[in-house]
Design a protein around this motif. Structure first.
Motif, short mmCIF file in Angstrom:
data_model
loop_
_atom_site.label_atom_id
_atom_site.label_comp_id
_atom_site.label_asym_id
_atom_site.label_seq_id
_atom_site.Cartn_x
_atom_site.Cartn_y
_atom_site.Cartn_z
N ALA A 139 -21.45 -15.45 44.95
CA ALA A 139 -21.43 -16.91 44.82
C ALA A 139 -20.04 -17.38 44.38
N GLY A 140 -19.52 -18.36 45.09
CA GLY A 140 -18.20 -18.88 44.76
C GLY A 140 -17.06 -18.13 45.41
N ASN A 141 -17.37 -17.08 46.19
CA ASN A 141 -16.32 -16.26 46.82
C ASN A 141 -16.26 -16.50 48.32
N THR A 142 -15.12 -16.10 48.91
CA THR A 142 -14.92 -16.21 50.34
C THR A 142 -16.00 -15.48 51.12
N GLU A 143 -16.37 -14.28 50.64
CA GLU A 143 -17.37 -13.48 51.34
C GLU A 143 -18.68 -14.24 51.54
N SER A 144 -19.06 -15.03 50.53
CA SER A 144 -20.32 -15.76 50.64
C SER A 144 -20.28 -16.79 51.77
N LEU A 145 -19.14 -17.45 51.93
CA LEU A 145 -19.01 -18.45 52.99
C LEU A 145 -19.08 -17.80 54.37
N ILE A 146 -18.37 -16.68 54.53
CA ILE A 146 -18.41 -15.98 55.82
C ILE A 146 -19.82 -15.52 56.13
N ARG A 147 -20.45 -14.88 55.16
CA ARG A 147 -21.79 -14.34 55.36
C ARG A 147 -22.78 -15.47 55.67
N GLY A 148 -22.63 -16.60 54.97
CA GLY A 148 -23.54 -17.73 55.17
C GLY A 148 -23.39 -18.36 56.55
N VAL A 149 -22.15 -18.53 57.01
CA VAL A 149 -21.94 -19.10 58.34
C VAL A 149 -22.51 -18.18 59.41
N LEU A 150 -22.27 -16.88 59.28
CA LEU A 150 -22.81 -15.92 60.26
C LEU A 150 -24.32 -15.94 60.28
N LYS A 151 -24.92 -15.97 59.09
CA LYS A 151 -26.38 -15.99 59.00
C LYS A 151 -26.94 -17.25 59.67
#
Length: 426
Positions: free
Chosen positions: A121-133
């Motif tokens: 939460a709050g990290n770049t990885e979460s945004l990438i993972r969320g968009v892909l999902k």
């Protein structure tokens, strides 16, 4: 796709200069962006290798009117701007995404593992993972790629650096794996999903929509799944005015709760009427029941609801003024909207930290300085960050010099309305 060496040569030979001027709306910026793109491609080659690449761009945004109304299914007027996030990208024929943002460590995402991770939460990885999902759940193809991204969207400025990043990821997926067929509205919705659910930041849909669609747009979020988007043709230069954003250098650290309280308190008023959001409520009923609502939810929630109902009218008036070529009325409405945010929405400073009021100071100084030469208002989420000003061209340098003397060099940024949303550039 194009070989990275060839792309650099084309840039050096000024092959893309007309394209860069079209995207960034300012001939004087072409040299800067040409070198910026060359540097980004070189950085990609250093991190990965010479490759068959594509380059994508997603702009930041400036909210013009409709402050904190989107999460209540309200109306907004917003524009994409000529600051952006660019990404140099190539497929890597794997199920892994490797992405480096300028100044940060590499983010590595396995596209077969897109579950929410609380520690991200709050990290770049979460945004990438969320968009892909979000895109995969809607039936779009996804795949692995290598990417280097860099941005001149001011972080923490209210210009939506996070929305630009989310949108560039969605546009990469659209370009690399879906023949650029994903609708910009879908990319915006998925980007909001990533920020809300994976990044854990409550926000409406305005930021992502303005970045994805591009241009000056009037959005009606009555049905967030099918927002009504209308482009508004406007050229502030025609009226001899410039759009200025002032970075007050205030910190956004620990402000998530302050942002979250705005939709929460607005929803409390809506819940009084048995509704989920204020858009579903009758403003006349709100005023008729004001005494009881105050007892039920408290005064700040009432004031924030009052802002919502007032701001809905402000957006309609601003849009009509621009359509009717009535810039004087437009300026009056922006000033009225800003006053509503300051007095009723109360998102100019955090009430728990009354000694740090960068935005309040910027508004006070700008109001005193501009007088008949322009108007100003709080910009974006508020509490810290930036203010927006529409300044008469002949007064811009005077305004910028004064603002920079108070908040530091390069605090005042003169921006242009960018007609392109998230796009594949090369």
């Amino acid at each position: 796709m194009i070989n990275s060496v060839t792309a650099k040569e084309n840039l050096k030979n000024k092959t893309y200069d007309a394209l860069l001027e079209d995207i960034y709306v300012d001939k004087s910026l072409v040299d800067y962006h040409r070198e910026r793109y060359i540097k980004a491609i070189k950085q990609y080659e250093t991190l990965f290798c010479q490759d068959e690449i594509s380059v994508f761009s997603a702009p930041g945004r400036s909210e013009v009117c409709g402050n904190h109304t989107d999460h209540q299914h309200g109306k907004v007027l917003a524009t994409s701007i000529n600051l952006d996030t660019i990404a140099v990208v190539a497929k890597n024929n794997s199920n892994v995404i490797k992405l480096v943002s300028d100044g940060y460590d590499m983010a590595t995402i396995d596209i077969d593992d897109l579950e929410i991770r609380e520690n991200e939460a709050g990290n770049t990885e979460s945004l990438i993972r969320g968009v892909l999902k979000g895109l995969k759940a809607r039936g779009y193809a996804i795949g692995g790629f290598n990417a280097y991204t860099t941005s001149d969207v001011l972080v923490g400025s209210g210009l939506s650096s996070s929305a630009a990043f989310e949108n560039v990821i969605g546009t990469i997926i659209s370009g690399l794996f879906n023949d650029m067929s994903i609708d910009p509205v879908v990319i915006a919705q998925v980007s909001q999903f990533a920020e809300n659910v994976y990044f854990k930041k409550p926000c409406g849909l305005m930021d992502q929509m303005a970045c994805s669609v591009g241009g000056m747009i009037n959005i009606d979020f009555k049905d967030p799944q099918n927002p009504i988007v209308n482009k508004i043709d406007v050229d502030f230069e025609k009226y001899n005015y410039s759009l200025c954003i002032v970075d007050t250098k205030g910190s956004h650290v620990d402000l998530t709760d302050d942002y979250a309280m705005i939709p929460l308190e607005m929803k409390k008023v809506a819940n009084y009427f048995g509704k989920d959001v204020l858009r579903e409520c009758d403003s006349n009923e709100f005023f008729l029941n004001l005494a009881e609502i105050r007892k039920e939810v408290g005064d700040r929630a009432v004031l924030r609801a009052f802002h919502f109902f007032r701001e809905e009218k402000n957006v309609d008036t601003a849009v009509e003024a621009l359509k009717n070529d009535d810039f004087d009325t437009f300026l009056k409405v922006i000033k009225k909207s800003g006053n509503s945010s300051f007095k009723y929405l109360q998102n100019v400073y955090a009430s728990r930290d009354i000694q740090n009021q960068n935005v309040s100071i910027a508004l006070a100084l700008s109001g005193e300085l501009l007088q008949k030469y322009g108007v100003c208002r709080v910009h974006g989420g508020g509490f810290a960050g930036t203010i927006q000003a529409f300044v008469y061209n002949d007064f811009v340098e005077t305004y910028r010099d004064f603002i920079d003397s108070v908040f530091g060099r390069n605090s005042c940024h003169i921006l242009k309305v960018r007609k392109h949303g998230s796009i594949q550039v090369i």
